[in-house]
Design a protein around this motif. Structure first.
Motif, PDB file in Angstrom:
ATOM      1  N   SER A 147       0.855  -1.189   0.000  1.00  0.00           N
ATOM      2  CA  SER A 147       0.000   0.000   0.000  1.00  0.00           C
ATOM      3  C   SER A 147       0.887   1.233   0.000  1.00  0.00           C
ATOM      4  O   SER A 147       1.549   1.536   1.000  1.00  0.00           O
ATOM      5  CB  SER A 147      -0.920   0.006   1.227  1.00  0.00           C
ATOM      6  N   GLU A 148       0.917   1.912  -1.134  1.00  0.00           N
ATOM      7  CA  GLU A 148       1.720   3.128  -1.220  1.00  0.00           C
ATOM      8  C   GLU A 148       1.152   4.220  -0.335  1.00  0.00           C
ATOM      9  O   GLU A 148       1.891   5.026   0.245  1.00  0.00           O
ATOM     10  CB  GLU A 148       1.790   3.589  -2.670  1.00  0.00           C
ATOM     11  N   GLY A 149      -0.158   4.246  -0.233  1.00  0.00           N
ATOM     12  CA  GLY A 149      -0.776   5.289   0.559  1.00  0.00           C
ATOM     13  C   GLY A 149      -0.514   5.146   2.045  1.00  0.00           C
ATOM     14  O   GLY A 149      -0.362   6.134   2.760  1.00  0.00           O
ATOM     15  N   ALA A 419      -4.037   1.376  -2.555  1.00  0.00           N
ATOM     16  CA  ALA A 419      -3.937   2.813  -2.278  1.00  0.00           C
ATOM     17  C   ALA A 419      -2.774   3.426  -3.047  1.00  0.00           C
ATOM     18  O   ALA A 419      -1.832   3.945  -2.456  1.00  0.00           O
ATOM     19  CB  ALA A 419      -3.765   3.054  -0.778  1.00  0.00           C
ATOM     20  N   PRO A 420      -2.787   3.360  -4.384  1.00  0.00           N
ATOM     21  CA  PRO A 420      -1.652   3.861  -5.162  1.00  0.00           C
ATOM     22  C   PRO A 420      -1.426   5.360  -4.979  1.00  0.00           C
ATOM     23  O   PRO A 420      -2.358   6.126  -4.742  1.00  0.00           O
ATOM     24  CB  PRO A 420      -2.057   3.536  -6.601  1.00  0.00           C
ATOM     25  N   VAL A 421      -0.161   5.745  -5.089  1.00  0.00           N
ATOM     26  CA  VAL A 421       0.247   7.142  -4.956  1.00  0.00           C
ATOM     27  C   VAL A 421       0.816   7.584  -6.291  1.00  0.00           C
ATOM     28  O   VAL A 421       1.619   6.865  -6.903  1.00  0.00           O
ATOM     29  CB  VAL A 421       1.282   7.312  -3.834  1.00  0.00           C
ATOM     30  N   SER A 426       3.584  13.491  -3.989  1.00  0.00           N
ATOM     31  CA  SER A 426       2.305  13.177  -3.356  1.00  0.00           C
ATOM     32  C   SER A 426       2.500  12.296  -2.132  1.00  0.00           C
ATOM     33  O   SER A 426       1.778  12.433  -1.129  1.00  0.00           O
ATOM     34  CB  SER A 426       1.393  12.474  -4.369  1.00  0.00           C
ATOM     35  N   ALA A 427       3.476  11.378  -2.202  1.00  0.00           N
ATOM     36  CA  ALA A 427       3.722  10.478  -1.082  1.00  0.00           C
ATOM     37  C   ALA A 427       4.129  11.238   0.170  1.00  0.00           C
ATOM     38  O   ALA A 427       3.771  10.861   1.294  1.00  0.00           O
ATOM     39  CB  ALA A 427       4.804   9.466  -1.455  1.00  0.00           C
ATOM     40  N   PHE A 428       4.920  12.326   0.001  1.00  0.00           N
ATOM     41  CA  PHE A 428       5.378  13.092   1.153  1.00  0.00           C
ATOM     42  C   PHE A 428       4.417  14.224   1.531  1.00  0.00           C
ATOM     43  O   PHE A 428       4.663  14.947   2.499  1.00  0.00           O
ATOM     44  CB  PHE A 428       6.764  13.677   0.879  1.00  0.00           C
ATOM     45  N   GLY A 578      -6.725   6.798  -0.012  1.00  0.00           N
ATOM     46  CA  GLY A 578      -7.563   5.652   0.343  1.00  0.00           C
ATOM     47  C   GLY A 578      -6.832   4.652   1.203  1.00  0.00           C
ATOM     48  O   GLY A 578      -7.203   3.464   1.250  1.00  0.00           O
ATOM     49  N   ALA A 579      -5.759   5.097   1.895  1.00  0.00           N
ATOM     50  CA  ALA A 579      -4.973   4.197   2.724  1.00  0.00           C
ATOM     51  C   ALA A 579      -5.758   3.765   3.957  1.00  0.00           C
ATOM     52  O   ALA A 579      -6.768   4.372   4.320  1.00  0.00           O
ATOM     53  CB  ALA A 579      -3.670   4.888   3.139  1.00  0.00           C
TER      54      ALA A 579
END
Length: 622
Positions: A147-149, A419-421, A426-428, A578-579
């Motif tokens: 889960s990237e999110g 939960a793709p980023v 965006s991840a940070f 959506g994490a």
């Protein structure tokens, strides 16, 4: 001098200002403590932040990772292989991550969604059946669920691990295939040992090659002795053959014999002719003397006897001529045979001499006899080793299934991303939004002196005073939150799947942060400002915004759940990506509770400074 005087006056003025400031330390002992505290802030900041990210790779064993092995195994060439079970065992033994065995794939996915697992590895039921034969590249698939999110850094670990996992499984499969090739020598697993034993025996036979030749010596000695006897016999026969001169004399004698025999025949013919004439003359004399008186009868009788003797002589000569004819023919044959005998004897002598020259010398025959014995022993030893190797090898070697690329790269991990980023920025974003809102709250509080109150409000209840002083900076924070949201959406173009949840989370985060800062400044005054900075550093380190909390030191893991940053980052990740299975609501409620509790505690602090309305000013000079 005129130029020196202004310079001197300036230096003197500077020193007087410095001396005035230094004099503050004599009048206030607390100033020393303030300077010491401020001096320690950079070191404390560096200590807190660097210690949180000092060596995350050394802590990966604490990162929770699930393994679900559904592999049912595969019967391959008479051997049952379960690559999934072996892979699970090896991964757990390696302790690269905090691997946990799970029974169901859906449970692992749910754990990744809710954040209780950093990622999960799912090994399908047909994994061994697909991977072992290696029909094509990537036939066997291991799914890595991430889960990237939830945490972008943890997802990065999962991606890198997936690549390493593919290499690890392929190397293990290639090792097993080579093991299968070796074990297939006799189909029982013993052929490798037999092959080694045979090669050892073969090596021994080669090393003892010279020693083994003696076993063959008996037969070769007899052969050598036989050659010696043959040579001796040939030399004896050669010595017994008549000389060439005698052979030539013998040939000439047979020729003279044949000639004399023919001459004898000629003489006998002449003698026969004479005998015939004698007989005819005797008969004529007998007839003519028969009439002579007195002596005629006697002469006639004698002539008759002479005629009879002549006839006998003639008959004898006829026989002699016939015998001589036979002797002549025999002599001719003798002469012909003698020619052949002489020629044969010559050829025999020449052949015997050539044969004698071609035969090896006795010394070489002795060496041959000795060496052949050693050769036989070594050859026997070598044959024993070869037979042992031959008995160990299978009658036929079957071809490995699959293709070259499939056998070399049987397994290809498949990434299942939850939960793709969109990108690294965006991840940070959750961590940076939290930090920005915290700094905004600090700046908003600094605008208003939260410990000073106009004298006309001194009699208001404590909670009223607290809420009243909170509203103005809260409005500033509200504006900050709105501008930050607009910057994210229109400035950076970040994708927002649910605006409502994002707005609610950001509003709650800004107000909760403001309440905490408000509490610290109300309770500690100027010292609270230092604590605000250190608390920001601590939350950046232990809030889990950059690195998975499991990869940090134990202290940061212990305080993680008690920090407002933790819940802000979690709520923002759930809202933006959506994490945590879209679980932003629970984190939002935590923030609301934290803000309310901070305001309640701030109302219990009774350190209010009242000033006349004319002296009521902003917290900072503008």
């Amino acid at each position: 001098m005129s130029s020196a005087n202004p310079l001197s006056r300036a230096m003197l003025a500077i020193w007087q200002i410095v001396r005035t400031d230094l004099a503050l330390f004599r009048r206030s002992s607390r100033l020393w403590l303030a300077v010491l505290a401020i001096a320690l802030v950079p070191a404390a900041y560096a200590l807190i932040y660097l210690s949180s990210v000092w060596d995350p790779n050394a802590k990966t064993s604490d990162l929770p990772v699930g393994i679900v092995n559904l592999d049912e195994g595969f019967d391959y060439r008479g051997r049952n292989m379960n690559v999934g079970a072996e892979l699970t065992s090896e991964l757990i033994k390696s302790a690269t991550f905090g691997f946990r065995k799970l029974d169901a794939a859906d449970a692992a996915r749910q754990a990744v969604k809710h954040g209780s697992l950093a990622f999960a590895i799912i090994i399908p039921r047909d994994f061994s059946a697909s991977a072992v034969p290696g029909e094509y590249a990537g036939a066997g698939t291991v799914t890595v669920v991430l889960s990237e999110g939830n945490n972008y850094a943890a997802a990065g670990f999962a991606r890198r691990f997936a690549v390493d996992l593919g290499h690890q499984v392929n190397e293990a499969l290639n090792e097993k295939r080579w093991e299968q090739v070796l074990l297939s020598a006799d189909g029982s697993g013993k052929s490798l040992d037999m092959l080694k034993a045979g090669m050892a025996e073969l090596r021994t036979g080669v090393l003892t090659y010279n020693d083994g030749l003696t076993r063959y010596s008996g037969t070769v000695v007899q052969l050598a002795n036989g050659f010696k006897q043959v040579g001796a016999g040939i030399r004896t026969m050669e010595s017994k053959l008549p000389p060439e001169a005698e052979l030539k004399a013998f040939k000439a004698g047979t020729q003279r014999l044949n000639l004399r025999q023919r001459e004898l025949g000629t003489g006998l013919e002449q003698l026969q002719a004479g005998a015939l004439k004698l007989t005819e003359g005797a008969v004529q004399m007998q007839q003519e003397t028969a009439g002579i008186p007195f002596v005629g009868d006697k002469i006639s009788a004698s002539a008759g006897e002479l005629a009879a003797g002549g006839q006998q002589l003639n008959d004898g000569l006829m026989k002699a001529l016939d015998a001589n004819a036979r002797l002549t023919r025999g002599a001719a044959r003798v002469e012909e045979g003698a020619d052949k005998l002489v020629d044969g004897a010559s050829a025999l002598g020449e052949g015997l001499r050539t044969l004698a020259e071609k035969l090896p010398e006795d010394a070489r025959l002795d060496a041959f006899a000795k060496g052949s014995g050693d050769l036989l022993r070594g050859a026997t030893k070598l044959r024993t080793g070869i037979e042992l190797v031959a008995s160990a090898l299978p009658t036929s070697v079957s071809k490995l299934d699959g293709s070259a690329s499939g056998l070399a790269d049987s397994v290809k991990p498949a990434l299942e991303v939850m939960a793709p980023v969109a990108n690294n920025g965006s991840a940070f974003a959750p961590n940076m939004i939290a930090m920005a809102l915290w700094l905004g709250a600090v700046m908003a509080v600094y605008l208003f002196n939260v410990r000073v109150l106009a004298v006309e409000h001194a009699g208001a209840p404590a909670l009223v005073k607290t809420l009243g002083k909170f509203v103005a900076p809260a409005l500033v924070v509200l504006v900050q939150t709105g501008l930050t949201l607009l910057m994210l959406v229109f400035g950076l173009g970040i994708t927002v799947p649910d605006y409502a949840s994002l707005i609610l989370v950001m509003l709650a985060a800004g107000q909760a942060f403001l309440a905490i800062v408000y509490l610290l400044l109300r309770a500690l005054g100027e010292a609270g400002k230092l604590l605000v900075v250190l608390l920001l550093t601590l939350q950046l380190a232990a809030g889990g915004g950059v690195m998975p909390i499991e990869l940090t030191a134990d202290f940061f893991q212990a305080v993680h759940a008690w920090l407002p940053f933790t819940w802000v980052v979690k709520a923002l990740r759930a809202s933006l990506f959506g994490a945590f299975d879209h679980g932003w609501l629970s984190a939002w409620l935590e923030l609301m509770l934290i803000g309310a509790l901070a305001l309640l505690l701030a109302s219990l602090v009774r350190h209010w400074q009242t000033v006349p309305a004319a002296d009521y000013k902003p917290g900072i000079e503008i």
